[in-house]
Design a protein around this motif. Structure first.
Motif, PDB file in Angstrom:
ATOM      1  N   SER A 202       0.932  -1.022  -0.054  1.00  0.00           N
ATOM      2  CA  SER A 202       0.096   0.018   0.056  1.00  0.00           C
ATOM      3  C   SER A 202       1.066   1.312  -0.031  1.00  0.00           C
ATOM      4  O   SER A 202       0.562   2.270  -0.616  1.00  0.00           O
ATOM      5  CB  SER A 202      -1.011   0.169   1.376  1.00  0.00           C
ATOM      6  OG  SER A 202      -1.821  -1.159   1.040  1.00  0.00           O
ATOM      7  N   ASP A 203       1.838   1.221   0.779  1.00  0.00           N
ATOM      8  CA  ASP A 203       2.880   2.368   0.654  1.00  0.00           C
ATOM      9  C   ASP A 203       3.550   2.601  -0.636  1.00  0.00           C
ATOM     10  O   ASP A 203       3.621   3.810  -0.987  1.00  0.00           O
ATOM     11  CB  ASP A 203       4.010   2.202   1.993  1.00  0.00           C
ATOM     12  CG  ASP A 203       3.316   2.451   3.326  1.00  0.00           C
ATOM     13  OD1 ASP A 203       2.117   2.897   3.333  1.00  0.00           O
ATOM     14  OD2 ASP A 203       4.060   1.932   4.164  1.00  0.00           O
ATOM     15  N   LEU A 204       3.959   1.767  -1.066  1.00  0.00           N
ATOM     16  CA  LEU A 204       4.616   1.507  -2.636  1.00  0.00           C
ATOM     17  C   LEU A 204       3.554   2.028  -3.435  1.00  0.00           C
ATOM     18  O   LEU A 204       4.133   2.903  -4.336  1.00  0.00           O
ATOM     19  CB  LEU A 204       4.988   0.300  -2.825  1.00  0.00           C
ATOM     20  CG  LEU A 204       5.617   0.029  -4.264  1.00  0.00           C
ATOM     21  CD1 LEU A 204       7.003   0.907  -4.375  1.00  0.00           C
ATOM     22  CD2 LEU A 204       5.880  -1.334  -4.726  1.00  0.00           C
ATOM     23  N   THR A 205       2.399   1.904  -3.519  1.00  0.00           N
ATOM     24  CA  THR A 205       1.356   2.172  -4.323  1.00  0.00           C
ATOM     25  C   THR A 205       1.306   3.944  -4.255  1.00  0.00           C
ATOM     26  O   THR A 205       1.198   4.603  -5.356  1.00  0.00           O
ATOM     27  CB  THR A 205       0.085   1.627  -3.935  1.00  0.00           C
ATOM     28  OG1 THR A 205       0.030   0.263  -4.177  1.00  0.00           O
ATOM     29  CG2 THR A 205      -1.023   2.060  -5.091  1.00  0.00           C
ATOM     30  N   ALA A 206       1.097   4.461  -3.046  1.00  0.00           N
ATOM     31  CA  ALA A 206       1.054   5.728  -2.882  1.00  0.00           C
ATOM     32  C   ALA A 206       2.373   6.617  -3.418  1.00  0.00           C
ATOM     33  O   ALA A 206       2.266   7.379  -3.990  1.00  0.00           O
ATOM     34  CB  ALA A 206       0.916   6.147  -1.370  1.00  0.00           C
ATOM     35  N   GLN A 207       3.440   5.812  -3.005  1.00  0.00           N
ATOM     36  CA  GLN A 207       4.796   6.337  -3.628  1.00  0.00           C
ATOM     37  C   GLN A 207       4.910   6.481  -5.201  1.00  0.00           C
ATOM     38  O   GLN A 207       5.505   7.268  -5.681  1.00  0.00           O
ATOM     39  CB  GLN A 207       5.714   5.583  -2.870  1.00  0.00           C
ATOM     40  CG  GLN A 207       6.056   5.741  -1.638  1.00  0.00           C
ATOM     41  CD  GLN A 207       7.426   4.748  -1.155  1.00  0.00           C
ATOM     42  OE1 GLN A 207       8.041   4.305  -1.775  1.00  0.00           O
ATOM     43  NE2 GLN A 207       7.301   4.616   0.217  1.00  0.00           N
TER      44      GLN A 207
END
Length: 242
Positions: free
Chosen positions: A18-23
Motif C-alpha cells: 500500500s505504501d509503495l502504491t502511494a509512492q
C-alpha cells in the motif's frame, strides 16, 4: 445454487504494498518497483499451474485471486493421493520467496473450510477464517488455523505424513510455515542459487532494519530472526545478520 466444497485456502497480504502504491503516484523509481512486483505476482497467478506436474489432476491445481495487496489461493480437499493443504502451503512458501527477493514481506493465514472459489470472487467460511486469521497474525508469518493444524498432524499425501514434510514450524500458539525453506526457491537447481537468493534477502533485511516507520522496523526485525534461524536450520553458507 450456492454450491460449496471443502478447500484449503490461504489469504496472503504483501506488507508495504500500500505504501509503495502511494509512492508510485509521485516517484518514478517507486513506479518501476511497483510495476515489477505486480508483474511478478500477476505472472505467478496466471502461469503457476503450467509448471505443476501433469500427474496432478487439473481439479487439484490452485485457484488464484490477486486483488490489490492480497493474494488468495485455494485447493479442494477431495483427493485421496494429493493433499490440498500441502499444495496451498508449498505455493504460499514459493510466493513468500518471490516477494522477499523483491524486498517485501508476506503475512497470511491458512484455513480449511467450505469455499466457493470463482474466477473473480471467493465465498464461504473457509475463506473468511483465513482472512480473519491473517488480520491478527503478527508479521511476517503465515500461520495455520486450528483445523488446518489438526489436519496437518494426521493426514498423508502420496502415502507420506504431512507433518514430516519439514515446512512447518511450531511457534507461540500457532504452527507457521517455514517461508524461508530453500527447497522452494525459484530456479533452485542453478548452481549457487540458494546462496545468491539468501544474499539478496540479507541485503533487503539489513537495509530495512533502518526503516523510518517503527512498525515496519519491528516487522523486519522479526524477519531478521527468521532469516538467521533459517541459515542455521538449513545450513546455508551466508553470514547472519547482527
Amino acid at each position: 445454487m450456492y454450491q460449496l466444497e471443502t478447500r484449503a485456502v490461504a489469504f496472503l497480504d504483501i506488507l508495504g504494498f500500500s505504501d509503495l502504491t502511494a509512492q508510485a503516484e509521485k516517484e518514478i523509481v517507486a513506479q518501476e518497483k511497483f510495476e515489477g512486483l505486480k508483474t511478478v505476482i500477476d505472472s505467478h497467478v496466471r502461469w503457476d499451474n503450467d509448471r505443476i506436474s501433469s500427474a496432478v489432476p487439473d481439479i487439484l491445481k490452485p485457484s488464484y485471486l490477486f486483488i490489490s495487496d492480497s493474494i488468495i489461493l485455494s485447493v479442494p480437499m477431495t483427493s485421496q493421493k494429493y493433499d490440498g493443504l500441502l499444495i496451498v502451503a508449498i505455493k504460499s512458501i514459493e510466493i513468500a520467496h518471490k516477494v522477499l527477493e523483491m524486498g517485501f514481506l508476506l503475512r497470511g493465514g491458512i484455513a480449511i473450510g467450505n469455499v466457493r472459489h470463482e474466477p473473480k470472487n471467493i465465498f464461504g467460511t473457509g475463506y473468511i477464517e483465513a482472512y480473519k486469521l491473517e488480520q491478527v497474525v503478527s508479521a511476517p508469518r503465515i500461520v495455520l488455523s486450528e483445523e488446518a493444524e489438526a489436519h496437518m498432524r494426521t493426514a498423508t499425501s502420496s502415502n507420506s505424513p504431512l507433518k514430516d514434510h519439514g515446512i512447518w514450524i511450531e511457534e507461540d500458539e500457532h504452527v507457521r510455515l517455514d517461508t524461508l525453506h530453500p527447497h522452494y526457491i525459484r530456479d533452485i537447481h542453478q548452481h549457487g542459487r540458494i546462496e545468491h537468493a539468501f544474499g539478496q534477502y540479507r541485503a533487503h533485511i539489513s537495509m530495512s532494519l533502518g526503516h523510518r516507520d517503527a512498525k515496519a522496523r519491528g516487522k523486519w526485525r522479526a524477519m531478521r530472526a527468521q532469516f538467521n534461524r533459517a541459515l542455521d536450520l538449513h545450513r546455508i553458507d551466508v553470514t547472519p545478520i547482527k
